[in-house]
Motif scaffolding. Structure first.
Motif, PDB file in Angstrom:
ATOM      1  N   ALA A   1       0.872  -1.172   0.000  1.00  0.00           N
ATOM      2  CA  ALA A   1       0.000   0.000   0.000  1.00  0.00           C
ATOM      3  C   ALA A   1       0.909   1.222   0.000  1.00  0.00           C
ATOM      4  CB  ALA A   1      -0.904   0.012   1.226  1.00  0.00           C
ATOM      5  N   MET A   2       0.629   2.163  -0.881  1.00  0.00           N
ATOM      6  CA  MET A   2       1.402   3.401  -0.942  1.00  0.00           C
ATOM      7  C   MET A   2       0.575   4.498  -0.289  1.00  0.00           C
ATOM      8  SD  MET A   2       4.367   4.479  -1.837  1.00  0.00           S
ATOM      9  CE  MET A   2       4.993   3.404  -3.103  1.00  0.00           C
ATOM     10  N   MET A   3       1.166   5.120   0.759  1.00  0.00           N
ATOM     11  CA  MET A   3       0.519   6.197   1.493  1.00  0.00           C
ATOM     12  C   MET A   3       1.265   7.505   1.185  1.00  0.00           C
ATOM     13  SD  MET A   3      -1.738   4.369   3.374  1.00  0.00           S
ATOM     14  CE  MET A   3      -2.334   5.628   4.477  1.00  0.00           C
ATOM     15  N   ARG A   4       0.507   8.580   0.980  1.00  0.00           N
ATOM     16  CA  ARG A   4       1.096   9.874   0.609  1.00  0.00           C
ATOM     17  C   ARG A   4       0.743  10.928   1.655  1.00  0.00           C
ATOM     18  NH1 ARG A   4      -1.624  10.671  -3.955  1.00  0.00           N
ATOM     19  NH2 ARG A   4      -3.190  11.886  -2.877  1.00  0.00           N
ATOM     20  N   THR A   5       1.731  11.772   1.990  1.00  0.00           N
ATOM     21  CA  THR A   5       1.476  12.886   2.900  1.00  0.00           C
ATOM     22  C   THR A   5       0.595  13.912   2.190  1.00  0.00           C
ATOM     23  OG1 THR A   5       3.520  13.992   2.213  1.00  0.00           O
ATOM     24  CG2 THR A   5       3.627  12.596   4.192  1.00  0.00           C
ATOM     25  N   PRO A   6      -0.159  14.711   2.953  1.00  0.00           N
ATOM     26  CA  PRO A   6      -1.080  15.673   2.335  1.00  0.00           C
ATOM     27  C   PRO A   6      -0.406  16.659   1.375  1.00  0.00           C
ATOM     28  CG  PRO A   6      -1.563  15.461   4.663  1.00  0.00           C
ATOM     29  CD  PRO A   6      -0.292  14.698   4.408  1.00  0.00           C
ATOM     30  N   ASP A   7       0.866  17.005   1.619  1.00  0.00           N
ATOM     31  CA  ASP A   7       1.542  17.944   0.724  1.00  0.00           C
ATOM     32  C   ASP A   7       2.016  17.281  -0.568  1.00  0.00           C
ATOM     33  OD1 ASP A   7       3.773  16.480   1.508  1.00  0.00           O
ATOM     34  OD2 ASP A   7       4.830  18.181   2.386  1.00  0.00           O
ATOM     35  N   GLY A   8       1.903  15.948  -0.644  1.00  0.00           N
ATOM     36  CA  GLY A   8       2.283  15.223  -1.852  1.00  0.00           C
ATOM     37  C   GLY A   8       3.762  14.944  -1.990  1.00  0.00           C
ATOM     38  N   HIS A   9       4.588  15.344  -1.029  1.00  0.00           N
ATOM     39  CA  HIS A   9       6.035  15.190  -1.157  1.00  0.00           C
ATOM     40  C   HIS A   9       6.587  13.922  -0.510  1.00  0.00           C
ATOM     41  CE1 HIS A   9       6.479  19.075  -3.003  1.00  0.00           C
ATOM     42  NE2 HIS A   9       5.830  19.646  -2.008  1.00  0.00           N
ATOM     43  N   GLY A  10       5.902  13.364   0.480  1.00  0.00           N
ATOM     44  CA  GLY A  10       6.409  12.198   1.182  1.00  0.00           C
ATOM     45  C   GLY A  10       5.501  10.991   1.002  1.00  0.00           C
ATOM     46  N   ARG A  11       6.123   9.820   0.942  1.00  0.00           N
ATOM     47  CA  ARG A  11       5.349   8.587   0.798  1.00  0.00           C
ATOM     48  C   ARG A  11       5.907   7.498   1.697  1.00  0.00           C
ATOM     49  NH1 ARG A  11       5.254  10.899  -4.100  1.00  0.00           N
ATOM     50  NH2 ARG A  11       3.279  10.957  -5.200  1.00  0.00           N
TER      51      ARG A  11
END
Length: 145
Positions: A55-65
């Motif tokens: 599962a790939m999870m992304r931070t709200p700012d889109g920069h971290g996973r």
């Protein structure tokens, strides 16, 4: 040539669903979930008969996973989840949060346990470490302005 960016951090877990729910509660978004297998996957990792649910999870700012992985085959061979903060190797992931107390309260409802205590570093940050799902060590930091 230089590095363009850090793409993701991989974490191996036993309960993928519970771990996804925990990181969603923290504010990460589920980008996708899939099963990876086949000869090519084993060539990348050096594990022959590899079958992994990710599962790939992304931070709200889109920069971290975060890439969360649950190995179906081969079975996991080591467990570092209870390692103390001064253990060698990869240890924890740190998240910047808007409201440390509110975030900590929500994550405690999902089983998070405070490792030490919430501390203030000068007039810059409030910080803490927690144990999340499966004992994962997670740092939380609130910038003080």
């Amino acid at each position: 040539m230089t590095v363009k960016r850090m793409d993701n951090i991989g974490i191996v877990v036993e309960d993928l669903g519970e771990t996804i729910a925990f990181f969603r509660e923290l504010g990460l978004e589920l980008e996708g979930r899939s099963t990876i297998d086949g000869e090519w996957a084993g060539r990348v990792t050096g594990l022959d008969d590899q079958r992994v649910e990710i599962a790939m999870m992304r931070t709200p700012d889109g920069h971290g996973r975060l890439e969360l992985s649950r190995f179906l085959t081969p079975p996991t061979v080591a467990d570092h989840r209870d390692a103390p903060v001064n253990a060698l190797g990869y240890l924890r992931v740190m998240f910047a949060v808007d409201d440390l107390d509110e975030t900590l309260g929500r994550l405690r409802n999902r089983g998070a346990q405070l490792v030490g205590e919430v501390v203030q570093y000068q007039d810059v940050y409030r910080l803490c470490y927690i144990r999340g799902p499966e004992g994962l060590l997670i740092g939380l930091a609130q910038e003080l302005t």
